[in-house]
Scaffold this active site. Structure first.
Site, PDB file in Angstrom:
ATOM      1  N   SER A  16       0.851  -1.192   0.000  1.00 25.74           N
ATOM      2  CA  SER A  16       0.000   0.000   0.000  1.00 25.74           C
ATOM      3  C   SER A  16       0.887   1.241   0.000  1.00 25.74           C
ATOM      4  O   SER A  16       2.002   1.214   0.540  1.00 25.74           O
ATOM      5  CB  SER A  16      -0.877   0.013   1.249  1.00 25.74           C
ATOM      6  OG  SER A  16      -1.542   1.243   1.382  1.00 25.74           O
TER       7      SER A  16
ATOM      8  N   TYR B  64      -1.392  -0.781  10.503  1.00 17.69           N
ATOM      9  CA  TYR B  64      -1.602  -1.146   9.090  1.00 17.69           C
ATOM     10  C   TYR B  64      -0.452  -0.616   8.228  1.00 17.69           C
ATOM     11  O   TYR B  64       0.137  -1.361   7.434  1.00 17.69           O
ATOM     12  CB  TYR B  64      -2.934  -0.581   8.596  1.00 17.69           C
ATOM     13  CG  TYR B  64      -3.144  -0.813   7.111  1.00 17.69           C
ATOM     14  CD1 TYR B  64      -3.467  -2.084   6.641  1.00 17.69           C
ATOM     15  CD2 TYR B  64      -2.988   0.221   6.194  1.00 17.69           C
ATOM     16  CE1 TYR B  64      -3.637  -2.310   5.277  1.00 17.69           C
ATOM     17  CE2 TYR B  64      -3.159   0.003   4.838  1.00 17.69           C
ATOM     18  CZ  TYR B  64      -3.480  -1.259   4.377  1.00 17.69           C
ATOM     19  OH  TYR B  64      -3.635  -1.491   3.025  1.00 17.69           O
TER      20      TYR B  64
END
Ligand SMILES: NC(=O)c1ccc[n+]([C@@H]2O[C@H](COP(=O)([O-])OP(=O)(O)OC[C@H]3O[C@@H](n4cnc5c(N)ncnc54)[C@H](OP(=O)(O)O)[C@@H]3O)[C@@H](O)[C@H]2O)c1
Length: 275
Positions: A150, A163
């Site tokens: 990501s 995350y």
């Protein structure tokens, strides 16, 4: 050691796609279907994968599609996956390590089981699958491994720190594996998207709050997956799909960390009890 001209190609591929019950994983299956000999869909939600498998088979009767219900947080299930697929006659030469989740909210008040699941699935499962499939990928080479990271992995993001850190891990690990596994005929690329409309937000949210991503920063999942597969075929190390993520990644990496931290310090926080 494969010849210098060996290249990974999508044609006739046998691909394992994790997180294939939704979002980017399901889209990987749809975009790989025209090229593939066989697809293996892996996730927990069986009904969603069966529905996808049926529609893929309807469109392409020659395509072999298997559904494997598997909780990737379970080490034993991960360990058994290559043997199970070999016993079904699959000769895997592409691993799309896509399954992942987030938990959006203040670290101190987060539920530990959620934070632990984020780390287990995003980091441990991805690493474990890469490890248990190396032998098969080498045997069936030239092979591909596409790890889904990501853009968040480039940043220390308050309220999304765990995350973001798992995705920093995915990107760094994949860059190292790319160098290590090339000699075994395995081509490793990283897909690092910015915001994409999938089931991700619904899982990451603790309540009804927004993840705070402006609408204009979203990229279609079709485009994200297409650019990821292109990156793999072209042998690119890391792709940030779309103009906004590409420019953002460049800026994040060009800025001194002290400046980046100062900007994130001022980012509007989800938590009410910020200092
Ligand atoms: N959407 C975004 O904005 C965005 C941005 C950057 C990166 N990403 C990354 O893209 C990847 C795909 O996410 P998405 O956006 O497509 O979200 P999604 O629609 O929520 O899909 C996530 C997939 O991961 C699977 N998964 C989660 N936990 C699992 C477990 N314990 N065992 C097996 N499978 C599990 C889910 O399947 P089951 O629930 O059926 O098990 C689902 O198929 C993730 O790695 C995510 O971090 C997403």
């Amino acid at each position: 050691m494969p010849g210098k001209r060996a290249r990974f190609r999508l044609s006739g591929v046998t691909a394992v796609i994790t997180g294939a019950s939704s979002g980017l994983g399901a889209e990987f299956a749809r975009q790989l279907a025209p090229h593939a000999a066989a697809l293996v869909l892996v996730a927990r939600r069986e009904a969603e994968m069966n529905e996808l498998a049926e529609s893929l088979r309807r469109d392409r009767p020659a395509l072999r599609v298997a559904v494997v219900v598997c909780d990737l947080a379970d080490a034993g299930s991960r360990e058994r996956l290559p043997g199970h697929l070999a016993s079904l006659g699959f000769r895997v030469n592409l691993l799309v390590n896509n399954a992942g989740l987030g938990d959006y909210g203040e670290f101190a008040t987060g539920a530990w089981h959620r934070l632990a699941a984020v780390m287990e699935v995003n980091m441990v499962a991805l690493t474990h699958l890469a490890h248990v499939f190396v032998a098969d990928l080498e045997t069936a080479g030239p092979s591909g491994m596409l790890n889904v990271s990501s853009l968040a992995g480039e940043l220390p993001i308050p309220d999304f720190g765990v995350y973001a850190a798992t995705k920093a891990y995915v990107t760094r690990l994949s860059e190292a594996l790319r160098i290590e596994l090339r000699g075994r005929g395995i081509f490793v690329s990283v897909l690092a998207p910015g915001p994409v409309a999938t089931g991700f937000g619904g899982v990451a949210r603790r309540g009804s709050e927004s993840l705070g991503q402006p609408k204009w920063s979203y990229v279609d999942k079709e485009k994200v997956v297409r650019l990821g597969l292109e990156a793999l075929v072209r042998g690119r190390a890391v792709v940030y799909p779309g103009v906004v993520p590409t420019v953002a990644a460049w800026v994040f990496n060009a800025l001194p960390r002290v400046v980046l931290r100062a900007i994130l310090w001022r980012r509007p926080r989800k938590a009410a009890d910020q200092p």
